[in-house]
Every structure is written in C-alpha cells, then in structure tokens.
Design a protein around this motif. Structure first.
Motif, PDB file in Angstrom:
ATOM      1  N   LYS A 148      77.472  42.831   7.270  1.00  0.00           N
ATOM      2  CA  LYS A 148      76.140  42.423   6.820  1.00  0.00           C
ATOM      3  C   LYS A 148      75.176  42.370   8.009  1.00  0.00           C
ATOM      4  N   ALA A 171      63.601  41.166   5.385  1.00  0.00           N
ATOM      5  CA  ALA A 171      63.353  41.575   4.010  1.00  0.00           C
ATOM      6  C   ALA A 171      63.562  43.074   3.834  1.00  0.00           C
ATOM      7  N   HIS A 193      67.150  43.876   3.682  1.00  0.00           N
ATOM      8  CA  HIS A 193      67.914  43.052   2.726  1.00  0.00           C
ATOM      9  C   HIS A 193      69.009  42.284   3.464  1.00  0.00           C
ATOM     10  N   GLU A 201      71.455  39.533   5.154  1.00  0.00           N
ATOM     11  CA  GLU A 201      72.218  38.406   4.638  1.00  0.00           C
ATOM     12  C   GLU A 201      71.573  37.094   5.059  1.00  0.00           C
ATOM     13  N   GLY A 252      64.356  39.274  -0.985  1.00  0.00           N
ATOM     14  CA  GLY A 252      65.733  39.728  -1.079  1.00  0.00           C
ATOM     15  C   GLY A 252      66.700  39.242  -0.024  1.00  0.00           C
ATOM     16  N   VAL A 253      66.219  38.511   0.988  1.00  0.00           N
ATOM     17  CA  VAL A 253      67.132  37.934   1.974  1.00  0.00           C
ATOM     18  C   VAL A 253      67.963  36.845   1.293  1.00  0.00           C
ATOM     19  N   LYS A 254      69.256  36.784   1.620  1.00  0.00           N
ATOM     20  CA  LYS A 254      70.149  35.853   0.901  1.00  0.00           C
ATOM     21  C   LYS A 254      69.915  34.388   1.295  1.00  0.00           C
TER      22      LYS A 254
END
Length: 291
Positions: free
Chosen positions: A24, A202, A205, A207, A261-263
């Motif tokens: 990731k 972002a 994407h 983690e 969209g970042v976790k």
C-alpha cells in the motif's frame, strides 16, 4: 532475557499491520521540529527506510517555513501573512523556490540516502506533478463584509499527475516532494505542504495520510488526546470549538483526503522519536487517527 522477549512481543504486535499495509501507499507530511532536531531527523529517515524495506510505498512531502524565513531575512525581504498564508510576490517566490527545491529537498533526500535508503527529490513542477491555480483568500473588511484577496503566487492544487511518483516507486525509490507547483503558463506557485500531501494521497488512493506536527494531536476541551475521531464527528468538533486555530486546516486537509478516497488520516507528534512507526504499528498509536 526479559528485554529480548519484550522486543519479540513488539515485533509480534506490529506483524498484522505489516501484513495489512504491505504493497500500500502512505504519504507523510514532514515538517516542524522533526526537521530541526538531529536525533529526530535520523529517527524519521530510519522510519521511512524501514517502511520501504517491508514493502510499503512511502512518499514524503516536506515543508520549509523556518528555512524560508531565514533566507528572506538575509535578503532583507519582509513577509506578510493572510490567514496563515505567506503573501508571495515574484521576488519572494524566487526565494521560496530556491530554498524548497535547492536546499531543503536536497537535505531531506540526502539524509534518507545517508542512512541507507534510496530517495529521489522532485518538485511539483517535475512532470507537471502539481498543477495549480492562484489561491485567493477570503478576508473580513472593517465594515463587516468579506472580500477575496490576491496574495500572489500562492497555489491551490487543481490536478495531480502522479506518473512520475509511480515510476519512482516502481524503481524502488522514495519520492521526496518539494511543495512548489506549476501553473498552466509555467509559473511557479508556493503551495502549503499539508495541502500537497493531502492532494497527493488522494490522487494515489493512499492507505494513509500522516501529518507530522509539533503538537500531540487533536485534544478534547479538557486537554486529553483524542486517539480516534470518526469522520462524521469532525464538523461537530469544529463547530463546538474543540478543534480550533491552526488545527482546523490540518483536520480539514485530512477530511478532504478521506472524502477523496484515502483510507485513514493521522495527525502525529513529530517531536517523538519513531513517531511514524509508533502510530502505524502499535495497537493504540500515539496521535489522532481520523476516518
């Protein structure tokens, strides 16, 4: 023997996180006291190198405010700030770009390489990585109204072109980004490093987005560290005055990245040795996780 057993237990605590995050991407904003203290610089470099060795794609975005201030002072240039943003005319922009890309970026890259890593320095102008437009600031007039103020070559990132970062990652390098963006006509822009880190996270994407700061994290009104904040609670914490001052833009940067969209996003005290590892690979962490 007991100390050795404790070390083994620490590794076992980290194992599930290593498995989860291997492969990731993690984006780290590096700045503040962590850049000024020799012991913390070494700690940061070793943390980043370790992440890369265990298969985590790590991208560093650095700041450089104190170094810019020092250089501007030597040149006899006075800085003004509007809502925390440096008013950047053409002369100031020349100094900002020189310091960030020619001095600070090389220092960060050199320090990681010196301790066994493979870092490569880039700016937002390389490969049109950070395409920017002029950022206007809304200020309040004496009559109580508001107006938008032009503060010069201060940029808002409108597009991230991550091809260069992906190529460096595939080559085994740790990209280190100087927060200088490029406009559509080739002009340079001074960009807030937190903003750059969030936008890059972002676009990839990521983690995790990690902001290293000079505070412990987000605290309650009673002064206790909030180790975890659900995204749905952030607006309430700002409205009720729990999150105030300079913490608001950092938290907003995190929420914007999460929305894109970042976790997970983390605000971590960079004054603590191995802060990144302690936040990522322990059950409790040391800062504030948002998400």
């Amino acid at each position: 023997m007991q100390k050795l057993i404790e070390k083994a237990s620490t590794l076992m605590e980290a194992l599930p996180y290593i498995k989860r995050f291997s492969g990731k991407t993690i984006v780290i904003k590096y700045g503040g006291h962590a850049m000024a203290d020799e012991k913390l610089r070494k700690s940061f470099a070793l943390d980043v190198i370790l992440l890369k060795y265990i298969g985590i794609n790590t991208i560093v975005v650095h700041g450089g405010g104190p170094q810019i201030n020092e250089t501007l002072k030597r040149y006899g240039i006075t800085s003004e700030f509007v809502k925390g943003m440096r008013v950047t005319d053409a002369e100031t922009m020349g100094v900002v770009e020189m310091v960030l890309t020619g001095q600070v970026n090389r220092e960060v890259v050199g320090y990681i390489n010196q301790h066994g890593g493979r870092a490569a320095g880039v700016s937002g102008k390389d490969g049109s990585l950070l395409l920017c437009e002029k950022m206007l600031q809304q200020v309040r007039r004496p009559d109580g109204g508001t107006e938008m103020v032009d503060i010069g070559f201060v940029g808002d990132v409108v597009e991230v072109n991550p091809a260069l970062l992906i190529a460096l990652e595939k080559g085994g390098f740790i990209p280190v980004i100087a927060p200088v963006g490029v406009g559509r006509n080739g002009e340079s822009y001074n960009v807030n490093a937190d903003l750059v880190a969030g936008k890059v996270a972002a676009a990839l994407h990521a983690e995790k987005l990690i902001l290293l700061t000079d505070v412990a994290g987000v605290k309650s009104k009673g002064g206790e560290l909030l180790s975890s904040i659900p995204l749905s609670d952030v607006e309430t914490l700002i409205d009720n005055g729990t999150v105030t001052g300079g913490m608001i833009p950092k938290v907003t940067c995190c929420t914007d990245a999460l929305a894109a969209g970042v976790k997970k996003a983390h605000i971590v005290d960079g004054r603590i040795e191995h802060a990144i590892l302690l936040e990522i690979f322990t059950n409790v962490g040391i800062g504030t996780e948002i998400g």
